[in-house]
Design a protein around this motif. Structure first.
Motif, short mmCIF file in Angstrom:
data_model
loop_
_atom_site.label_atom_id
_atom_site.label_comp_id
_atom_site.label_asym_id
_atom_site.label_seq_id
_atom_site.Cartn_x
_atom_site.Cartn_y
_atom_site.Cartn_z
N THR A 9 52.09 34.20 35.54
CA THR A 9 53.25 34.32 34.63
C THR A 9 52.79 34.37 33.18
O THR A 9 53.58 34.52 32.27
N HIS A 10 51.47 34.21 32.98
CA HIS A 10 50.94 34.16 31.62
C HIS A 10 50.33 35.49 31.18
O HIS A 10 49.42 35.52 30.37
N GLY A 348 59.01 34.08 28.29
CA GLY A 348 60.30 33.44 28.53
C GLY A 348 60.98 33.94 29.78
O GLY A 348 60.40 34.67 30.58
N ASP A 349 62.23 33.51 29.92
CA ASP A 349 62.97 33.82 31.16
C ASP A 349 63.54 35.23 31.12
O ASP A 349 64.11 35.65 30.12
N HIS A 350 63.39 35.91 32.23
CA HIS A 350 63.95 37.25 32.38
C HIS A 350 65.24 37.11 33.18
O HIS A 350 65.24 37.18 34.40
N ASN A 353 66.52 39.92 35.82
CA ASN A 353 65.75 40.40 36.98
C ASN A 353 66.63 40.57 38.21
O ASN A 353 66.50 41.54 38.96
N PRO A 393 58.40 40.20 40.18
CA PRO A 393 58.01 39.25 41.23
C PRO A 393 57.97 39.96 42.58
O PRO A 393 58.74 40.89 42.83
#
Lengths: 756, 72
Positions: A9-10, A348-350, A353, A393
């Motif tokens: 996630t980075h 940050g948050d998507h 998605n 993902p």
């Protein structure tokens, strides 16, 4: 072929979906937010649609509040407004448009004014207005509403006289109401004064001055004000010619805005926004709207009845047709912007998605929209973009992708017809046909072999739609190359597709000739076992056949030849919605997929006839009598709602049986050496949790090789686990004499390890 | 520095490792996902190191953290 989980996630990569210009060009196609025709026609920006809705709901106070927003003198305006909105009413094209002016008068007559004290502080800029006519009256009102200290110099003796001179043709009631309103406004009026003389004497006391155009002409005979802003820059005077009540009210609005700019020492042309009436690009679907005539407004009830005729114009054709847009309560322009922003997020948050992965990519919106807005294309581009940047993902799509690999590896079959080296045709029934209706696939293949000449090869596999929908373009290219290679080995025969989506996907391969099996059957006729259904059926067009009139026509011809009593449903043909399987919605968002299926089934109470096996299966799962056209053609039945394991088993067994029976090839089958039975409810639970029986077998084989398990004293069950690919599967079981009795299974994607 | 744990489950002697024939104990474990790690205390076999993830944990907290990380 390999499917890999995103590494981390980075990883902070970003790729823009569109250029700013392209994004705006796409957004412009959506007219959902365009003003209705009546609102657009009003130069004063009255929200006619909301006002009418308020009256239709009996809320005259709200209606009056909306009307008072646009003018300080509602009686005067409603009495004299030329009402350009009425001519633009969409109902005019059917019968009579809404009597908007009558509704405005009704709002004034039956609504109560809310006397709220203005929260604005009184401004410092003193404004002197010279002359009493319609323009200056409206201007004084507008400026007083803006809390400017206003002084009005006019020759009339009092408010009644001013109202009478401004509105000589109007009723006494209108004039009295106008005078009363004027007296209630915070305006210092100097009656009985000569405006020109007053200007000469007092204009220097004011920061800004305005004048009736006749007074301005007396003062400066050569004056030529800029009518766009109602200002004479040369003479520092707010003025300009106007015509009629609406013209005066609009002129006063423009002049009041100029006063704001001048008070801030800005050019009056500065940042004025969109003024006056505008052109709207709104589209309103009038299908189902009946012509109607005006209802004479004589009281609150008749006003309400007239307002209820309003169809509250808006463009929502795509939303009405699409369960996905309804679920997210959005419309394409806004959704596109949110998706664009989501894709642009680096850290940050998507949050989008889920919506990106929930669209069925069916393209229905592109057909329904008058401008061809294709939300599916945007979601597809977003998915590909996320795959590129490593932000997609794997979890939502992994099961489907693994299922595709199963179709194109373990269950894949590619053989020429026995006795033929090269074939004229190849039958490509599609993965879902083999998974759901193996007997139908077998019957269809044998029938084609029997009645077509030149050799019919068979390919059991996936066309690549799954990875295409998942946005995995590299995997799609690999799948396409794999299929092209298989087809080349067969001598590139003409493909007979059993599924409209396969036909669509394989049509994109260059140099391949392709037809649907329905077109072949149309030519060679129906086989002997063909029989029509006992009852009339509703025909559901597959979303894969959108833009393929040949397929849609051919299906109807074939159904007719079969003797089916076919009833076309709303949203048929190119407008057909997706059943919930397309775009992998079934895997990514079951709630939306269910809504899609329900929306398909809402169109008719009849049994559903379809020509895509996924549609057939999803309709059956919702409890509707459902049949695939080929089931009727070959007198075979599909499995009744096979679970995910049965769908794999069906594909594998079909391959093994056909290999054995027609190509005389023995297939090695692995003997487990133990038996697995399932406690009541365990298989349904596994289906719900997307856990295959093959996963349970692998976990139990791992148990047998390692002995790793625990015993739970509370339940008396044993629990074991194995990490298979990206997922850890847990199985709760009891040992039996010859194997295991499985009670439950669950899984998680996180890997768990020991630590010190 | 105190050991940080995101989640703790004590087996209370109710779970037995069938391979080692001993009771699972509260032990140190770590969840790893998409290059992220979360220290936890779960039932662990003191001999073979088998870490048990109960069904409620897998379908509850673990699933919600997975989903949150997937959308990062």
């Amino acid at each position: 072929m390999k499917i890999e989980e995103r590494a981390s996630t980075h990883v902070y990569r970003q790729k823009r979906m569109f250029t700013k210009e392209e994004l705006e060009a796409r957004e412009r196609l959506c007219v959902h937010e365009q003003p209705p025709y009546c609102n657009a026609a009003c130069p004063l920006k009255l929200d006619v649609k909301t006002m009418t809705a308020a009256i239709a709901g009996g809320d005259f106070d709200k209606a009056l509040g909306l009307y008072e927003k646009i003018t300080p003198f509602p009686h005067l305006l409603s009495a004299g407004c030329e009402a350009p909105c009425e001519g633009k009413c969409k109902l005019c094209s059917l019968g009579e448009g809404i009597a908007i002016r009558e509704l405005e008068r009704a709002a004034i007559a039956y609504g109560s004014r809310t006397r709220s004290r203005s929260l604005l502080r009184k401004k410092n800029t003193k404004i002197g207005i010279f002359g009493g006519d319609l323009f200056t009256l409206f201007l004084a009102g507008e400026l007083a509403k803006k809390r400017y200290p206003v002084s009005l110099f006019c020759s009339q003796t009092d408010g009644d006289a001013l109202a009478a001179s401004c509105a000589p043709d109007f009723s006494e009631a209108v004039r009295t109401a106008t005078a009363r309103t004027l007296s209630n406004l915070d305006i210092e009026v100097f009656w009985n004064t000569d405006p020109s003389q007053a200007y000469r004497q007092h204009s220097c006391q004011f920061d800004l001055t305005a004048a009736a155009f006749s007074v301005a002409r007396q003062l400066f005979p050569e004056i030529v004000p800029d009518e766009a802003v109602m200002v004479s820059r040369e003479h520092h005077l707010i003025t300009g010619p106007t015509q009629g009540v609406l013209g005066a009210a609009f002129g006063a609005k423009k002049a009041a805005l100029s006063a704001d700019r001048l008070a801030q020492h800005l050019d009056p042309s500065n940042t004025r926004g969109e003024e006056g009436s505008v052109e709207t690009r709104l589209y309103t679907d009038l299908e189902g709207v009946l012509p109607s005539l005006r209802i004479a407004v004589s009281g609150p009830d008749s006003a309400k009845a007239e307002a209820l005729r309003c169809i509250q114009c808006q463009c929502d054709v795509c939303i009405r047709g699409c369960a996905y847009l309804r679920h997210y309560q959005t419309f394409p322009r806004l959704l596109t912007r949110e998706i664009y922003n989501n894709v642009s997020i680096i850290m940050g948050d998507h949050m989008m998605n889920k919506p990106i992965n929930a669209c069925s990519l069916c393209g229905q919106c592109s057909v329904l929209c008058p401008n061809g807005y294709d939300m599916g294309e945007i979601c597809h581009i977003a998915r590909q973009n996320m795959v590129t940047t490593g932000k997609m993902p794997l979890a939502p799509h992994e099961f489907a992708l693994m299922d595709m690999l199963f179709s194109n590896e373990e269950a894949f079959l590619c053989r020429p017809q026995p006795g033929h080296q090269q074939c004229r045709y190849v039958f490509f029934p599609g993965c879902q046909a083999a998974a759901i209706a193996p007997a139908t696939v077998r019957a269809a293949y044998l029938d084609l072999c029997r009645r077509l000449e030149g050799g019919i090869a068979l390919i059991l596999g996936c066309c690549g739609a799954i990875c295409d929908w998942a946005g995995r373009y590299e995997l799609y290219d690999q799948t396409a190359a794999f299929l092209d290679n298989a087809l080349a080995q067969l001598g590139n025969p003409k493909i007979i597709a059993g599924c409209p989506t396969c036909k669509k996907e394989l049509s994109s391969h260059p140099g391949l000739e392709i037809a649907g099996i329905w077109e072949i059957l149309e030519q060679i006729g129906l086989p002997e076992k063909a029989h029509p259904p006992a009852r009339p059926v509703a025909l559901h067009d597959a979303c894969g056949a959108r833009g393929d009139p040949r397929t849609q026509r051919s299906i109807r011809t074939l159904a007719q030849k079969l003797g089916c009593h076919v009833v076309d449903t709303p949203y048929s043909g190119d407008q057909s919605p997706c059943c919930g399987y397309g775009g992998l919605t079934q895997y990514t968002n079951r709630e939306v997929a269910k809504k899609m299926t329900e929306a398909c089934l809402e169109r008719s109470d009849l049994p559903y006839l379809s020509y895509c096996m996924a549609c057939r299966d999803r309709f059956a799962r919702e409890g509707r009598e459902s049949m695939h056209l080929l089931e009727l053609v070959y007198g075979t039945s599909a499995d009744h709602c096979p679970d995910i394991s049965a769908k794999r088993f069906n594909r594998l067994r079909l391959k093994q049986e056909l290999l054995k029976e027609y190509w005389h090839e023995e297939v090695d089958t692995v003997q487990l050496g133990f038996t697995i039975r399932y406690a009541p409810g365990a298989e349904a639970l596994m289906d719900e949790r997307m856990i295959l029986k093959s996963d349970v077998i692998a976990v139990l084989q791992h148990l047998r090789s390692t002995g790793e398990a625990i015993a739970d004293a509370d339940t008396g069950l044993c629990i074991t686990r194995a990490r298979l690919g990206n997922v850890t599967f847990w199985v709760k079981y009891q040992e039996t004499e010859d194997g295991y009795l499985v009670f439950s299974a669950y899984s998680h994607r996180m890997n768990v390890v020991n630590r010190q | 520095m105190a050991d940080k744990n995101y989640y703790t489950i004590d087996p209370e002697g109710k779970l037995t490792c069938m391979k080692c024939r001993c009771a699972l104990e509260k032990g140190k474990a770590k969840f790893l996902y998409l290059d992220n790690g979360f220290p936890v205390e779960l039932p662990v076999c003191p001999q073979c190191g088998f870490v048990y993830v109960p069904e409620e944990l897998a379908l509850g907290k673990v699933l919600s953290v997975e989903k949150a990380l997937e959308d990062k």
